[in-house]
Every structure is written in C-alpha cells, then in structure tokens.
Write an enzyme that holds these catalytic residues in place. Structure first.
Site, PDB file in Angstrom:
ATOM      1  N   GLU A 161     -39.666 -26.303 -18.928  1.00 22.20           N
ATOM      2  CA  GLU A 161     -40.446 -25.304 -19.666  1.00 22.20           C
ATOM      3  C   GLU A 161     -39.810 -23.910 -19.623  1.00 22.20           C
ATOM      4  O   GLU A 161     -40.459 -22.920 -19.293  1.00 22.20           O
ATOM      5  CB  GLU A 161     -41.878 -25.261 -19.125  1.00 22.20           C
ATOM      6  CG  GLU A 161     -42.587 -26.599 -19.233  1.00 22.20           C
ATOM      7  CD  GLU A 161     -43.981 -26.589 -18.614  1.00 22.20           C
ATOM      8  OE1 GLU A 161     -44.470 -25.503 -18.237  1.00 22.20           O
ATOM      9  OE2 GLU A 161     -44.583 -27.672 -18.485  1.00 22.20           O
ATOM     10  N   GLU A 271     -44.105 -37.128 -19.871  1.00 17.64           N
ATOM     11  CA  GLU A 271     -45.396 -36.822 -19.251  1.00 17.64           C
ATOM     12  C   GLU A 271     -46.552 -37.206 -20.174  1.00 17.64           C
ATOM     13  O   GLU A 271     -47.518 -36.471 -20.352  1.00 17.64           O
ATOM     14  CB  GLU A 271     -45.482 -35.327 -18.896  1.00 17.64           C
ATOM     15  CG  GLU A 271     -44.357 -34.846 -17.995  1.00 17.64           C
ATOM     16  CD  GLU A 271     -44.461 -33.371 -17.634  1.00 17.64           C
ATOM     17  OE1 GLU A 271     -45.573 -32.801 -17.730  1.00 17.64           O
ATOM     18  OE2 GLU A 271     -43.435 -32.783 -17.254  1.00 17.64           O
TER      19      GLU A 271
END
Length: 649
Positions: A161, A271
């Site tokens: 991220e 995820e």
C-alpha cells in the site's frame, strides 16, 4: 486424462455437498491439479485450534500470516546497541512450521507498510528519523526477517500500500508513510534489500483498490513499470481484493491483470474477501462472485496465487457479520456456498497455458574445467501452467556458445576463450513454447586451461548390421587429447551430414536410417573443453545392400515404395524350362505381391514392379523381402538367383 480426473472429483464434491458430509480436502486437491496456489490468511485461534488447523491443512496448499510477520507484531522495542528492533518470532514461527509440516507454501506479509509498523519506529522524530537512519532500519528489518525464513517463503509482499488510498495523478505516492522519510526511492531500496536477503523468493508490490481499471490501478501500473525499467528486482503484483457483492467487475479486472502480465509480472490475488449479509440469496451471489474470480485467475496464466484473507467468518478482520469468507463456525467449521463456488470454478474452468516467463537471477562464474563458465539461474516465476522441459543458456556475444539442461538449474558453457569475458542469458521451454530471454548475468571470465583441441580420431571403419540399413562405425582414439579429457565423439556421413551418431566415451556408435542401395563414408571428430578437433580421414566406403546376404533375396525399405523397380534376370534364365516366381513378403512372411514368368516361352528377362501400386504394404513394417525362386535343379536355381540385379527407376 487430467480433465477426466478433475470432472470425477467434481462429481464427488457436488454429491458430498448436497449431503452435507463433504470433507474439506477437495479444494486443495483441485488447486494442486490446476497448478495454482490457493491459500488463507492465518491467525491460530485461542480455542478450537485443532479444528481450525484440520480445515486449514486439508483445504489449502498455501498460508500467509495475517498479522504475525508485520513489523509491529515482530518488534515491540528498539535495540539500543544496533538501532534496529528486538524481535519475537514465536507466533510467526508457529505458522511457518505448520505450513512446512503440512506441505503448504508460505507467503510473507509484509516487509514495508505505513500501517502496523513498529511503534518505536513510527514515533522517531528529528535526527532520529533522518533518511540515513530510516534506511538503516529498513535494511536491518528486511535482513533480519528475510534471512530467518530464507528458502521457505514462496513470495514476499515487499512494499504494501505505497500509493495513496484515492487514486490520482501518478506517481501519487503515500508520502505520509514513515518509510517515505527515505524519499520516493524507498521502493527501489526495499526490493533490492529483499532480494539480497532471500534471492529465491518472488518479490511483490501489494495494494488494494487497484484491481480493476481506475486511477489507482493506473498509479500502480506506472509504479511497477518504472521499477522494471530501472532494473529493480520486482517480480509480481498483488491485488488485495477486499470486495462487496457489487463493487468489482471481473471484465475490467481481467483487463488490468492482463496489462500487468504483459509487463512480465506474475499476479497474486492476495487478500480476497467479499462482504455481504447472511441470507440465502446473498450467500448464493457471494458464491457466484468467488467462482467468477477464480475462473478469471485460471484464464490468465500469470495468475499464480488465490488467497482468502482468513479461514472462517468468525475470525475475519471485517467481523463475523460480514460473512466474507469461505467457511463458518468455530467448534465445527463448515464450508459455505462460496467454498463450493471456488471448487466448481477449479473443476469446470479450462486452465489456460502459455509459454513460461523468463528465468531470473542468472549468475556466472569460472567453471571447474578449463575454458568454461558455470551458469546458474532461478526457475521462472510462471511456468505457464505447463511443465518446463528444458533450459538453454547462451552467451550474449555469441549464440553458438551455449549449454542446455532438462531439469538442473545450472550448466557449463565450454569452449570459451580465456582472453574474453562473457555475459549469459537463459530461456525456458514448456509444451507451449519458449520464454523470452532472462536478464543478463554479470560478466564472467572462463576458467584458465592449458588444453588445446584434440587430434583427429584414427582408423575409422564401418560395417553394415545384417539385414538392416544401419552401420556400426568404430575408430581409434586420437594420438593427442589436447591435454584434457575427450567428452564427446561425433560420427557424420560425408555425403549426408544429417546422418550422425555420437558417444561420450565409447569408440563406437551406430548410424541408423541410411538409404538402401547407397554407399557411404564416415568421419569422426573429438571434443574436449577447448573445443572440437579436426575430422578424421574418411572410412572406406560402406554399401547398404539392396541384395541380401542370400542369393535371390532383396531388402527394400518401406520408405522406398515411392519408386518403381526393374529386376534384371541373368542370361541363364532364358534356358529355364520351369517357371520363375518372384514374391514380396514382409518381416512376418506375409506375401503382399507375387508374379510368375515363363522364360521358356520367350518372356522378357526384365521384371517390372511398381511399389507405388502394391497393396498391403505398411510403412511402419521396416523392410520387405523380395525372393526369386525357380523349380528344378538346385545348382541352376542358385546360379540364376545369384545373377539377378535390381534397378530403381
């Protein structure tokens, strides 16, 4: 055969599902058959651990620590002596050891993230938070964790991220990250350090909200394109995929995945969870979503990993009410419709294959033998879902300098000059085709050697192997081996260079597939580490006979039946008072053609036969036998038979 197995498994799976007695092993079995890693994020529960672990090991072939490998969880305090962290690997080791014990691969999550970094690190300020200090902490952290699990991790999320949550104009980096104290080049540094700490792991950039075609996915595309152009060792892109029922589109997601794959990256769904509510309708829609995403992954050979972010709803980071995962329950964990959606996709969907990606991490060093360089490499990150059958190493400066291997990840390129340095590239081949070239190795010099080219082999002879069109060639070793072991002899027919045989040590080999009725001579060359020496003197001529070793018998190869032939009888045949019969039979004695002539009636002594019109001939039968026989006096018969000759028209 594989498809039959998969369909059989599916039939059993669906039957079990309908009776609510299914064992949760079909998902792992099908994933393995499909050549894909299907996993779950793992946090061992405080109770009902045995049930959790039973489902985990029988359902998945991949695991990832949900939290245990994050910086914050590994390091709660700073080491005053080193300036890095003090580490507690207990929970991470437990999951790693469980995966090893149960034959599961492991994802590493993660090295560098703005969130859940060690509190002592994020609280640094002033000079203690300088670029140099932050870079040192990064290096120590990645080194400590990466080397601890070296060789046991399939892939690492190196940077997680690193782009702002809302997409914008590239680069749109998350400058609020504590790691940004280093500057924008912290991405480059993290990947370089990660490769040095574990050169065998696939290195991933991982992010969310960039799965389909949007501003953020463009930011990610631009980021990883730039990293690749700068030679940064990044191998894959992770798509987190935290979804609801309506916020994603497999069409645009596929478009994005394919453009990333075109850059040479493998892809991981890292995820995945799909939030909904616990109604029959919504759980069925959730099943359809999971199924569509697995089918998408199977349709893109670069998609190697499919991971759910948790095992069961009760432990999901999104809360039990989100019912976002494949399983539910704690005391007894059971499959949801979403589980069967993934199973059905694995069983029904066609697996797309492609050429493999290029090998990587190519290393070159002086070989053990003179004039050679030893080259090694890592397996491609994507095999194209088809087994790799061969690797070929080539010198960048001269493509004739090469070596190949069918399985090993190293081979020696011989015959190099000690006056030069060389760089090498490697390609991989599977049943679909051959990969592109790997990145080049660093320059390497060949091992020095006093060896010279070997001399020419001597006394080459050839002899026909009875009743065949093969020749056994033998020779004597050269007077000089050039000061090095001769590693290969190669025999070649002078008139047809495609007719060869070779041997690594013996002084004889057999050349097959020669033409009947043709004369051949042969030469032999010897090879050592310095290269290939001069050719021998040619052997004496060897005739592949059309006439067999018995009078009146002719061998004709099945491949020669595209011709017509004339059999010429000797003068003595005109004096025969008996009939003369010619037959054509295969190796089993089955007669496929017969002709009788009457010399006493003045019939011609030339018998024409057209192989192209003969029925009953089988091309795979090898050779056919022509026999010419007469009745009467044995001596007269033999004289005629010995005098027969054959002419191919």
């Amino acid at each position: 055969m594989r498809m039959k197995v998969i369909l059989s498994l599916l039939a059993g799976v669906l039957t079990l599902a309908s009776t609510a007695t299914a064992q949760p092993d079909s998902l792992r079995t099908l994933a393995t058959l499909r050549g894909i890693r299907v996993g779950a994020a793992v946090t061992f529960p405080g109770s009902n651990t045995a049930e959790y672990q039973r489902v985990l090991k029988t359902s998945f072939n991949l695991a990832v620590c949900e939290n245990a490998m994050k910086f914050q969880n590994l390091s709660s305090s700073r080491n005053a002596a080193t300036g890095g962290g003090n580490y507690n690997f207990g929970p991470a080791d437990a999951i790693m050891n469980f995966a090893d014990t149960n034959g599961m691969k492991m994802r590493g999550h993660n090295f560098i993230w703005h969130s859940q970094a060690a509190t002592w690190f994020t609280n640094l300020s002033g000079a203690a938070a300088s670029r140099d200090t932050t870079l040192k902490i990064m290096r120590m952290h990645i080194d400590t964790v990466g080397k601890r699990y070296k060789g046991r991790i399939l892939e690492w999320d190196v940077v997680n991220e690193g782009i702002n949550q809302a997409g914008g104009t590239s680069p749109n980096l998350r400058t609020s990250s504590p790691w940004y104290r280093i500057g924008a080049d912290y991405f480059d540094s993290a990947f370089v350090i990660a490769q040095r700490s574990d050169s065998g792991a696939r290195l991933v950039y991982n992010d969310f909200g960039a799965e389909g075609m949007n501003n953020k996915s463009q930011n990610v595309y631009d980021l990883v394109s730039g990293l690749k152009q700068r030679g940064v060792p990044i191998h894959a892109v992770g798509l987190q995929s935290h979804f609801s029922l309506t916020d994603h589109d497999t069409a645009t997601m596929g478009q994005n995945m394919r453009r990333l794959a075109a850059l040479g990256y493998t892809l991981s769904i890292t995820e995945l969870d799909i939030q909904t509510s616990n109604t029959t309708t919504n759980l069925d829609l959730q099943k359809d979503n999971y199924k569509a995403l697995m089918k998408l992954c199977l349709s893109i050979p670069a998609c190697q990993v499919f991971t759910a972010w948790g095992l069961n709803d009760n432990q999901s980071w999104r809360g039990a009410s989100a019912v976002a995962l494949l399983f539910t329950g704690t005391t007894t964990i059971t499959q949801k419709p979403a589980y069967w959606g993934v199973v059905e996709a694995l069983a029904e969907g066609s697996t797309q294959t492609s050429t493999p990606s290029a090998p990587w991490n190519v290393l070159a060093s002086a070989g053990a033998a003179g004039n050679s360089v030893k080259v090694s490499w890592n397996v491609p990150w994507a095999d194209g879902r088809a087994a790799i059958s061969a690797y070929k190493v080539t010198a960048v400066s001269d493509s004739t300098l090469s070596c190949t291997t069918t399985g090993a990840l190293t081979c020696n390129v011989n015959g190099l000059s000690t006056d030069s340095t060389y760089r090498f590239t490697v390609r991989a081949t599977n049943s679909v085709g051959t990969s592109g070239f790997s990145p080049w190795s660093a320059s390497a010099a060949a091992a020095t050697s006093t060896a010279s080219l070997p001399g020419a082999p001597k006394t080459v002879t050839g002899s026909v192997i009875a009743s065949t069109n093969s020749v056994a060639v033998s020779w004597a070793a050269p007077d000089s081996n050039g000061g090095a072991t001769i590693t290969n002899y190669k025999v070649t027919a002078v008139s047809d260079s495609t007719k060869t045989c070779s041997t690594s040590g013996a002084l004889t080999c057999t050349i097959t597939g020669l033409s009947y009725g043709t004369s051949y001579t042969f030469v032999v060359k010897a090879t050592n580490v310095a290269g290939t020496g001069a050719a021998s003197s040619p052997s004496s001529a060897v005739m592949i006979p059309t006439v067999g070793i018995f009078p009146g018998q002719f061998l004709i190869g099945a491949g020669q039946f595209s011709h017509s032939y004339t059999f010429l009888l000797p003068e003595a045949a005109a004096k025969l008072t008996q009939d003369l019969t010619m037959t054509l039979s295969d190796v089993t004695g089955r007669i496929v053609w017969r002709k009788t002539i009457h010399p006493s009636r003045g019939e011609a002594r030339e018998i024409s036969w057209d192989g192209r019109t003969t029925s009953g001939v089988t091309a795979s039968a090898g050779v056919y036998l022509v026999r010419i026989r007469t009745a009467g006096d044995g001596a007269a018969q033999e004289a005629i038979q010995r005098g027969v000759r054959i002419r191919r028209d």
